[in-house]
Write an enzyme that holds these catalytic residues in place. Structure first.
Site, PDB file in Angstrom:
ATOM      1  N   HIS A  72     -11.395   3.500   6.353  1.00  0.00           N
ATOM      2  CA  HIS A  72     -10.170   3.508   7.155  1.00  0.00           C
ATOM      3  C   HIS A  72     -10.469   3.074   8.595  1.00  0.00           C
ATOM      4  O   HIS A  72      -9.862   3.554   9.557  1.00  0.00           O
ATOM      5  CB  HIS A  72      -9.561   4.915   7.140  1.00  0.00           C
ATOM      6  CG  HIS A  72      -8.065   4.937   7.052  1.00  0.00           C
ATOM      7  ND1 HIS A  72      -7.373   5.010   5.868  1.00  0.00           N
ATOM      8  CD2 HIS A  72      -7.110   4.903   8.017  1.00  0.00           C
ATOM      9  CE1 HIS A  72      -6.074   5.021   6.105  1.00  0.00           C
ATOM     10  NE2 HIS A  72      -5.880   4.959   7.403  1.00  0.00           N
ATOM     11  N   GLN A 102       0.852  -1.205   0.000  1.00  0.00           N
ATOM     12  CA  GLN A 102       0.000   0.000   0.000  1.00  0.00           C
ATOM     13  C   GLN A 102       0.878   1.243   0.000  1.00  0.00           C
ATOM     14  O   GLN A 102       1.697   1.449   0.889  1.00  0.00           O
ATOM     15  CB  GLN A 102      -0.920   0.004   1.229  1.00  0.00           C
ATOM     16  CG  GLN A 102      -1.751   1.269   1.377  1.00  0.00           C
ATOM     17  CD  GLN A 102      -1.129   2.256   2.346  1.00  0.00           C
ATOM     18  OE1 GLN A 102      -0.672   1.871   3.418  1.00  0.00           O
ATOM     19  NE2 GLN A 102      -1.068   3.529   1.974  1.00  0.00           N
TER      20      GLN A 102
HETATM   21  C1  LIG Z   1      -3.814   1.671  13.825  1.00  0.00           C
HETATM   22  C2  LIG Z   1      -4.229   1.712  12.388  1.00  0.00           C
HETATM   23  C3  LIG Z   1      -3.330   2.168  11.425  1.00  0.00           C
HETATM   24  C4  LIG Z   1      -3.699   2.166  10.081  1.00  0.00           C
HETATM   25  N1  LIG Z   1      -2.775   2.535   9.135  1.00  0.00           N
HETATM   26  C5  LIG Z   1      -3.083   2.434   7.821  1.00  0.00           C
HETATM   27  C6  LIG Z   1      -2.099   2.682   6.824  1.00  0.00           C
HETATM   28  O1  LIG Z   1      -0.943   2.963   7.095  1.00  0.00           O
HETATM   29  N2  LIG Z   1      -2.485   2.564   5.523  1.00  0.00           N
HETATM   30  C7  LIG Z   1      -3.770   2.213   5.166  1.00  0.00           C
HETATM   31  O2  LIG Z   1      -4.070   2.109   3.966  1.00  0.00           O
HETATM   32  N3  LIG Z   1      -4.708   1.980   6.095  1.00  0.00           N
HETATM   33  C8  LIG Z   1      -4.397   2.058   7.395  1.00  0.00           C
HETATM   34  N4  LIG Z   1      -5.343   1.763   8.343  1.00  0.00           N
HETATM   35  C9  LIG Z   1      -6.684   1.336   7.918  1.00  0.00           C
HETATM   36  C10 LIG Z   1      -6.735  -0.179   7.683  1.00  0.00           C
HETATM   37  O3  LIG Z   1      -6.025  -0.539   6.536  1.00  0.00           O
HETATM   38  C11 LIG Z   1      -8.175  -0.671   7.490  1.00  0.00           C
HETATM   39  O4  LIG Z   1      -8.800   0.095   6.496  1.00  0.00           O
HETATM   40  C12 LIG Z   1      -8.986  -0.605   8.784  1.00  0.00           C
HETATM   41  O5  LIG Z   1      -8.225  -1.009   9.883  1.00  0.00           O
HETATM   42  C13 LIG Z   1     -10.216  -1.500   8.652  1.00  0.00           C
HETATM   43  O6  LIG Z   1     -11.029  -1.408   9.773  1.00  0.00           O
HETATM   44  P1  LIG Z   1     -10.991  -2.434  11.015  1.00  0.00           P
HETATM   45  O7  LIG Z   1      -9.779  -2.050  11.818  1.00  0.00           O
HETATM   46  O8  LIG Z   1     -12.259  -2.141  11.698  1.00  0.00           O
HETATM   47  O9  LIG Z   1     -10.864  -3.816  10.446  1.00  0.00           O
HETATM   48  C14 LIG Z   1      -4.997   1.751   9.697  1.00  0.00           C
HETATM   49  C15 LIG Z   1      -5.888   1.302  10.673  1.00  0.00           C
HETATM   50  C16 LIG Z   1      -5.513   1.263  11.998  1.00  0.00           C
HETATM   51  C17 LIG Z   1      -6.500   0.743  13.010  1.00  0.00           C
END
Ligand SMILES: Cc1cc2nc3c(=O)[nH]c(=O)nc-3n(C[C@H](O)[C@H](O)[C@H](O)COP(=O)(O)O)c2cc1C
Length: 382
Positions: A281, A133
């Site tokens: 996200h 990503q």
């Molecule tokens: C602590 C944290 C950091 C994240 N960092 C990124 C990231 O660096 N890049 C990204 O595309 N999504 C990031 N996300 C979003 C996740 O890829 C994903 O969309 C999200 O966690 C999905 O929801 P869920 O935690 O309820 O499963 C992050 C999510 C969390 C919880």
């Protein structure tokens, strides 16, 4: 049913509770929180769970299989590990633990640009199967170099992100001084003392660092300078002029993550993108936004034959994966569920969480009399 996981933690919620006790508060809150008043994060799970499925009991059942094909690749389950930044802060080496577990279970692992292992290391651990990503770099040269590295490492899928035009407003992280980069305030240091296992592991593996970005970072930056470097290096907003050169350059599959509207889906199709992840996200960006299950059904129904429609945000169980697939997702991802697992159980956490979700999903499929993951929509109560 033979249970292939640690039976002390038979749900993601058990792992979350254990993780909370095991890691410092600032790290747990960074992982666990949404944004603003946490409305969107709660909606994601609660509205997803309004989806109901209908079983058929009297049909002949030939067995249920979790195997799912995506972009021509056969995976052992219809879920993968979403990209999460700063993973080493929650648990040392967690990106590596999850990459390895994903490889062993034959499910996709997506490496974030801003996490704590490099593209090359993730590729090594997954024999070139990890997806990457890309946070969009402000400079074209940097963008091209990172994309080239992903290509050389053999990444089959590049994921670009449209839902971070600005950083989310996260009161806990602001309070904890964790607004990238982490600050070691007195309160944070005291929290570390209360979590000796985490502290020892962190000492063993060293301070987490942004390994993919190391070659571009001036040496010896203090924390304040590191924050400025990050701000100057990445420009969040994505639009046609930014996507086109990536599409031209990247020969593998290209996925747009963070889609929440029909407009953005149509744009993605027009720009030659191969798949979208309907995502908000994990409720970390727009507290006033919809849950992802709401736009998913319309997007999947209208555009599902033109582009691969995947989904994340709010899934915490096998039944949640089934609900998302029944509502039209071809594949699903989870972020926090896996990070709770590793934060709770360390190096056993990846294998445990994947095994648990597989067992839950297998049970749902057998209960429904659903033989293939593509059959879930037949069980949706409309
Ligand atoms: C602590 C944290 C950091 C994240 N960092 C990124 C990231 O660096 N890049 C990204 O595309 N999504 C990031 N996300 C979003 C996740 O890829 C994903 O969309 C999200 O966690 C999905 O929801 P869920 O935690 O309820 O499963 C992050 C999510 C969390 C919880």
């Amino acid at each position: 049913m033979a249970l292939q996981f640690d039976t002390r933690y038979p749900s993601i919620d058990d792992l979350r509770i254990k993780a909370k006790k095991k890691i410092p508060k600032f790290a747990f809150e960074y992982l666990d929180g949404g944004c603003n008043e946490d409305v969107n994060i709660k909606r994601n799970t609660s509205e997803l769970r309004e989806v109901q499925l209908k079983p058929t009991y009297l049909k002949t059942h030939h067995g249920s299989s979790l195997k799912t094909t995506l972009f021509g690749t056969d995976y052992d389950a219809p879920f993968g590990i979403a990209p999460v930044g700063l993973q080493g802060l929650m648990w040392p080496n967690s990106a590596e633990i999850l990459a390895k577990a994903a490889f062993e279970h034959n499910i996709p692992f997506i490496l974030s640009t801003v996490t704590t292992t490099s593209i090359e290391r993730a590729a090594e651990l997954t024999e070139g199967k990890a997806w990457f990503q890309l946070y969009h770099p402000a400079e074209d040269r940097l963008r091209d170099d990172i994309i080239k590295r992903a290509e050389v490492a053999g990444c089959p899928v590049l994921v670009i992100l449209c839902d971070v035009p600005t950083f989310g407003f996260r009161p806990r992280d602001i309070r904890n001084g964790l607004a990238m980069p982490p600050k070691m305030t007195l309160s944070n240091i005291l929290q570390v003392f209360g979590r000796p296992h985490w502290a020892l592991q962190t000492l063993k593996y060293g301070q987490p660092s942004f390994d993919t970005l190391k070659p571009y970072m001036p040496k010896g930056l203090d924390l304040k300078q590191l924050g400025k470097f990050m701000d100057a290096t990445f420009s969040g907003r994505l639009y046609e002029e930014k996507i086109k050169p990536i599409r031209d350059m990247w020969k593998g599959k290209l996925v747009l993550k963070g889609v929440a509207s029909e407009y953005d889906t149509e744009e993605a199709i027009r720009l030659g993108i191969d798949g979208i992840i309907v995502s908000n996200h994990g409720g970390r960006q727009l507290d006033a936004g919809e849950s992802t299950i709401k736009p998913l059904a319309t997007i999947a129904e209208t555009y599902g034959d033109k582009i691969e429609v995947m989904m994340d945000s709010g899934l915490r169980s096998g039944p949640d994966v089934a609900r998302a697939m029944a509502s039209g997702a071809k594949f699903t991802f989870m972020g926090r569920s896996f990070m709770y697992g590793v934060s709770a159980l360390g190096k056993r956490g990846g294998d445990h969480t994947i095994s648990l979700l597989k067992a839950e999903l297998q049970q749902v499929m057998e209960q429904l009399c659903c033989e293939r993951t593509t059959d879930f929509p037949n069980h949706l109560i409309r």
